[in-house]
Design a protein around this motif. Structure first.
Motif, PDB file in Angstrom:
ATOM      1  N   ALA A 128      -0.829  -4.838 -11.291  1.00 21.57           N
ATOM      2  CA  ALA A 128      -1.484  -4.055 -12.335  1.00 21.57           C
ATOM      3  C   ALA A 128      -1.499  -2.572 -11.969  1.00 21.57           C
ATOM      4  N   GLN A 129      -1.789  -2.304 -10.659  1.00 23.17           N
ATOM      5  CA  GLN A 129      -1.837  -0.911 -10.171  1.00 23.17           C
ATOM      6  C   GLN A 129      -0.499  -0.214 -10.370  1.00 23.17           C
ATOM      7  N   TYR A 130       0.603  -0.921 -10.005  1.00 27.09           N
ATOM      8  CA  TYR A 130       1.922  -0.297 -10.113  1.00 27.09           C
ATOM      9  C   TYR A 130       2.274  -0.033 -11.570  1.00 27.09           C
TER      10      TYR A 130
ATOM     11  N   THR B 188      -5.320   9.035  -6.904  1.00 25.42           N
ATOM     12  CA  THR B 188      -6.632   8.400  -6.887  1.00 25.42           C
ATOM     13  C   THR B 188      -6.482   6.891  -6.977  1.00 25.42           C
ATOM     14  N   ILE B 189      -5.628   6.506  -7.972  1.00 23.48           N
ATOM     15  CA  ILE B 189      -5.420   5.064  -8.165  1.00 23.48           C
ATOM     16  C   ILE B 189      -4.696   4.472  -6.944  1.00 23.48           C
ATOM     17  N   GLY B 190      -3.591   5.171  -6.551  1.00 23.73           N
ATOM     18  CA  GLY B 190      -2.760   4.648  -5.432  1.00 23.73           C
ATOM     19  C   GLY B 190      -3.570   4.447  -4.179  1.00 23.73           C
ATOM     20  N   VAL B 191      -4.339   5.487  -3.812  1.00 21.81           N
ATOM     21  CA  VAL B 191      -5.127   5.360  -2.581  1.00 21.81           C
ATOM     22  C   VAL B 191      -6.344   4.477  -2.815  1.00 21.81           C
ATOM     23  N   GLY B 192      -7.048   4.709  -3.916  1.00 24.00           N
ATOM     24  CA  GLY B 192      -8.332   4.022  -4.176  1.00 24.00           C
ATOM     25  C   GLY B 192      -8.167   2.539  -4.353  1.00 24.00           C
TER      26      GLY B 192
ATOM     27  N   PHE C 183       0.833  -1.201   0.000  1.00 20.72           N
ATOM     28  CA  PHE C 183       0.000   0.000   0.000  1.00 20.72           C
ATOM     29  C   PHE C 183       0.871   1.255   0.000  1.00 20.72           C
ATOM     30  N   ILE C 184       1.892   1.245   0.867  1.00 22.58           N
ATOM     31  CA  ILE C 184       2.790   2.416   0.960  1.00 22.58           C
ATOM     32  C   ILE C 184       3.528   2.606  -0.361  1.00 22.58           C
ATOM     33  N   ALA C 185       3.970   1.454  -0.971  1.00 25.63           N
ATOM     34  CA  ALA C 185       4.658   1.536  -2.265  1.00 25.63           C
ATOM     35  C   ALA C 185       3.751   2.212  -3.302  1.00 25.63           C
ATOM     36  N   GLY C 186       2.439   1.839  -3.223  1.00 27.57           N
ATOM     37  CA  GLY C 186       1.462   2.461  -4.148  1.00 27.57           C
ATOM     38  C   GLY C 186       1.400   3.966  -3.962  1.00 27.57           C
ATOM     39  N   LEU C 187       1.424   4.399  -2.653  1.00 27.79           N
ATOM     40  CA  LEU C 187       1.386   5.830  -2.360  1.00 27.79           C
ATOM     41  C   LEU C 187       2.633   6.530  -2.912  1.00 27.79           C
ATOM     42  N   LEU C 188       3.814   5.871  -2.713  1.00 25.41           N
ATOM     43  CA  LEU C 188       5.066   6.487  -3.168  1.00 25.41           C
ATOM     44  C   LEU C 188       5.074   6.641  -4.697  1.00 25.41           C
ATOM     45  N   LEU C 189       4.516   5.600  -5.370  1.00 24.45           N
ATOM     46  CA  LEU C 189       4.514   5.638  -6.835  1.00 24.45           C
ATOM     47  C   LEU C 189       3.607   6.747  -7.371  1.00 24.45           C
ATOM     48  N   SER C 190       2.654   7.184  -6.462  1.00 25.34           N
ATOM     49  CA  SER C 190       1.705   8.208  -6.902  1.00 25.34           C
ATOM     50  C   SER C 190       2.414   9.529  -7.245  1.00 25.34           C
ATOM     51  N   PHE C 191       3.610   9.699  -6.654  1.00 23.50           N
ATOM     52  CA  PHE C 191       4.334  10.963  -6.899  1.00 23.50           C
ATOM     53  C   PHE C 191       4.743  11.125  -8.349  1.00 23.50           C
ATOM     54  N   PHE C 192       5.099   9.973  -8.987  1.00 22.09           N
ATOM     55  CA  PHE C 192       5.678  10.085 -10.342  1.00 22.09           C
ATOM     56  C   PHE C 192       4.720  10.681 -11.339  1.00 22.09           C
ATOM     57  N   TYR C 193       3.542  10.142 -11.408  1.00 20.08           N
ATOM     58  CA  TYR C 193       2.620  10.637 -12.444  1.00 20.08           C
ATOM     59  C   TYR C 193       1.351  11.176 -11.824  1.00 20.08           C
TER      60      TYR C 193
END
Lengths: 568, 141
Positions: A79-81, A40-44, A26-36
């Motif tokens: 898929a999310q990442y 919404t996707i990272g948290v959702g 989950f945290i990795a998803g949040l961190l990846l949110s910074f790039f693009y």
């Protein structure tokens, strides 16, 4: 059973790990949110995945479904990442991370949902991207050859396959390991059990041996009578007591009854039947007949016990050999009786002796009383003579009592004896007896060959009594009174006869002449002890005495003595 | 010792011991106790006397002095035998037992016998004679 417990352990441990992994995802998803800027996707999507996982896990705690959900969730994170990194190719590796994480559950099937998600994702997104959907990110490659896609797919398949294989193998290995551990434990336990049984049976053997030994020493055997099957089990000691083998005294109660003395059989049967039907303990003493017809006495105890399980009455009991005790009891009773008798005799003896000691004394007192007032000298002289007679009587009596006591208490002292010499000595001691009137002629004729042992003093007492009686009770009516002493002595026996032609003994007195204090005649101033002492003394010498006598003709005593060396 | 002064006509002594018979007779003579003293050394002989004179009870003694311990027939047996004689039952002989016995059994036996008037310990003396005289007179009155 054991493998299940092991898998539950693994599951719990893995579940805990998953909590960390999912948090990291989950945290990795949040961190990846910074790039693009894909917040919404990272948290959702991340949140939805976690909710899906945990809701299933808590809703169905007894089911493994949440693990399959986890497998799907791991695919969805991949898929999310990929999406968040706009198709960055390396993000595809996330699928492999998920695949390896799942190995921990040791369930190869968990690879399947992940693989399915990956396939569906690749196919769907790859297709959507290449048909030109700009919002779909699958890969940063402009296009993908079929060959690349095939290699991609093939490698993914291999990874999933290998991870599944490892999961499968781990599980198999664990199972085997647990099985072995369990088996070893079982073997260990079996061994311990065997040892314990061996120890117990050894103890039992020792206890049994001790019991047998104890029964042997106490002369007690035990038995159990199964009334339903009419079988009796008996311990070894019973066969010892009965002096019979297990074949002779078989396991029926009848064979036991046959050993019991016929006089007692019926009573015992009745007693036992009564006790069994009343369900009461019983005991009895019985005589039993040995095969050699000897008789033993046993003490039997029994107690009926109801066996609820077998609907049966068993009688437990003991048999004790009390032959020795019985014998002692009898001996004790006999010696008690003897003691009582000898006490009575002693009583009688004391009264008789006191009377006989007192009588001459009282006579003397009477004489002294009358003489005090007597002035006639002739009478006084007569009284003095009477006193003398009484004193002599008293002295004689005391001497007799002493002789009696010496004979009764003293040890027999057997020495080599010269009969003729002893008899001559006795006669010379008696030579002044009856000297007032006519002399009694005494002849001695003894044939003695070899050594003969007897108690010389006791023999002297016997001869003294017999000869002095012969002199004292001589018949004053005959011309010549005589005493003839004839004897014959060989190595085993001596026979001596003392024959006189005296007054004789009346027939009605023959039975009583050896009785203590019995006096035949009022003429005798004897103690009534002489012949009693003779008989008692001869008994001590283990001999025998008889007599023949006819009133007015004479008396002949015959005594028979054994050589006392031959008896030792 | 004139007949008029004597207490009794005839007294019998039954005792196997010569010296005791002599003593009893001596004491009686000294005290004018009897005109005639009959002495017997055996109970059987005394019994014979009664049997022989059964038709002649006037010769029976008024007093019998009887010893207990005697050879053959003892004093008690004599009592038993004599009490079976019908002639004796009608006569009122006064029997006195004279003995040196200390046995309580002898004393009891003598005292419990109805025909025994008294048990006297040896030796017989003047006072005993006085006692016997009283006993005899009491039984008469």
């Amino acid at each position: 059973m054991h493998i299940d417990a092991f898998l539950v352990q693994i599951k719990n441990k893995s579940d805990k790990l998953m909590d960390y992994f999912l948090a990291c995802y989950f945290i990795a998803g949040l961190l990846l949110s910074f790039f693009y800027d894909t917040w919404t996707i990272g948290v959702g999507v991340g949140s939805l995945s976690l909710i899906a996982y945990y809701s299933v896990k808590f809703a169905l705690p007894n089911s493994n479904l949440y693990q399959y959900v986890l497998s799907v969730v791991l695919g969805i994170f991949m898929a999310q990442y990929i999406y968040q990194m706009h198709g960055l190719f390396e993000m595809h590796f996330i699928a492999f991370i998920g695949s390896t994480i799942l190995i921990t559950y040791q369930n190869w099937k968990l690879q399947i949902p992940l693989a399915l998600v990956v396939i569906v994702h690749h196919a769907l997104f790859g297709y959507l991207q290449y048909i030109g959907d700009t919002h779909i990110y699958f890969t940063q490659l402009d296009y993908m050859t079929l060959q690349t896609f095939a290699i991609h797919g093939f490698l993914a398949t291999v990874i999933f396959y290998i991870c599944g294989l490892w999961a499968y193998h781990f599980k198999k290995y664990s199972e085997r390991h647990i099985q072995q551990t369990f088996e070893m434990g079982r073997l260990q336990e079996e061994k311990l059990q065997k040892e314990a049984i061996a120890r117990i049976s050894e103890n039992l053997k020792i206890t049994n041996a001790q019991l047998t030994e104890a029964q042997r020493m106490a002369n007690i055997g035990n038995w159990t009578w199964d009334t339903k099957n009419n079988q009796v089990h008996r311990s070894d000691e019973i066969y010892n007591i009965f002096e019979r083998t297990r074949e002779e005294l078989d396991s029926t109660p009848e064979s036991y009854l046959e050993c019991i003395h016929p006089d007692e059989r019926e009573d015992i049967e009745k007693l036992v039947q009564k006790s069994v039907s009343a369900h009461e303990p019983f005991s009895y003493e019985a005589r039993i007949v040995m095969p050699d017809k000897n008789i033993k006495t046993i003490f039997v105890q029994g107690k009926p016990v109801k066996d609820e399980r077998e609907q049966n009455i068993k009688i437990h009991g003991t048999i004790q050999d009390i032959t020795g005790r019985k014998k002692h009891e009898r001996e004790l009773e006999e010696s008690n009786n003897e003691l009582r008798k000898s006490n009575q005799e002693l009583d009688k003896f004391v009264y008789s002796v006191s009377h006989d000691l007192r009588a001459p004394l009282l006579s003397m007192q009477g004489i002294v009383d009358i003489t005090g007032e007597e002035t006639n000298e002739e009478l006084t002289a007569l009284h003095m003579k009477m006193l003398q007679g009484s004193i002599g009587r008293l002295d004689h009596f005391i001497g007799e009592i002493l002789t009696y006591s010496r004979n009764a208490r003293g040890e027999v002292n057997a020495i080599n004896i010269d009969f003729k010499q002893v008899i001559q000595e006795v006669i010379s001691d008696l030579q002044y007896m009856g000297s007032e009137e006519k002399q009694v002629s005494i002849s001695v004729n003894i044939e003695q060959s070899g050594h003969f042992f007897t108690d010389q003093n006791r023999f002297r007492v016997v001869m003294n009594n017999l000869i002095s009686n012969a002199i004292r009770y001589r018949n004053t009516g005959v011309a010549e009174s005589y005493v003839k002493i004839n004897g014959h002595s060989n190595e085993t026996t001596t026979l001596i006869e003392v024959e006189d032609n005296g007054i004789g003994i009346p027939k009605e007195c023959h039975q009583k002449i050896y009785d203590m204090f019995y006096r035949v005649s009022e003429k005798s101033d004897g103690s009534g002890l002489g012949l009693y002492i003779v008989k008692e003394t001869i008994e001590k010498l283990q001999g025998d005495i008889r007599f023949e006598s006819q009133l007015g003709v004479g008396t002949k005593f015959t005594l028979k003595l054994p050589n006392l060396t031959n008896l030792q | 010792m004139g007949a008029q002064n004597s207490t009794f006509k005839r007294v019998m002594i039954v005792d196997d011991t010569k010296i005791d018979r002599y003593l009893a007779a001596y004491v009686m003579q000294k005290n004018n106790f009897a005109v005639e003293i009959i002495e017997y050394d055996m109970a059987a002989k005394a019994l014979d006397f009664f049997q022989t004179n059964k038709d002649n009870p006037e010769v029976f003694p008024e007093i019998i002095i009887l010893d207990i311990r005697m050879p053959q027939m003892d004093g008690f047996e004599f009592l038993e035998r004599i009490s079976l004689l019908p002639e004796f039952i009608n006569n009122s002989c006064c029997i006195v037992m004279l003995s040196s016995s200390l046995s309580p059994a002898d004393h009891d036996r003598a005292n419990n016998n109805p025909i025994v008037k008294k048990f006297i310990n040896k030796p017989l003396d003047k006072d005993n004679l006085k006692e016997i005289k009283e006993l005899y007179q009491n039984s008469r009155s």
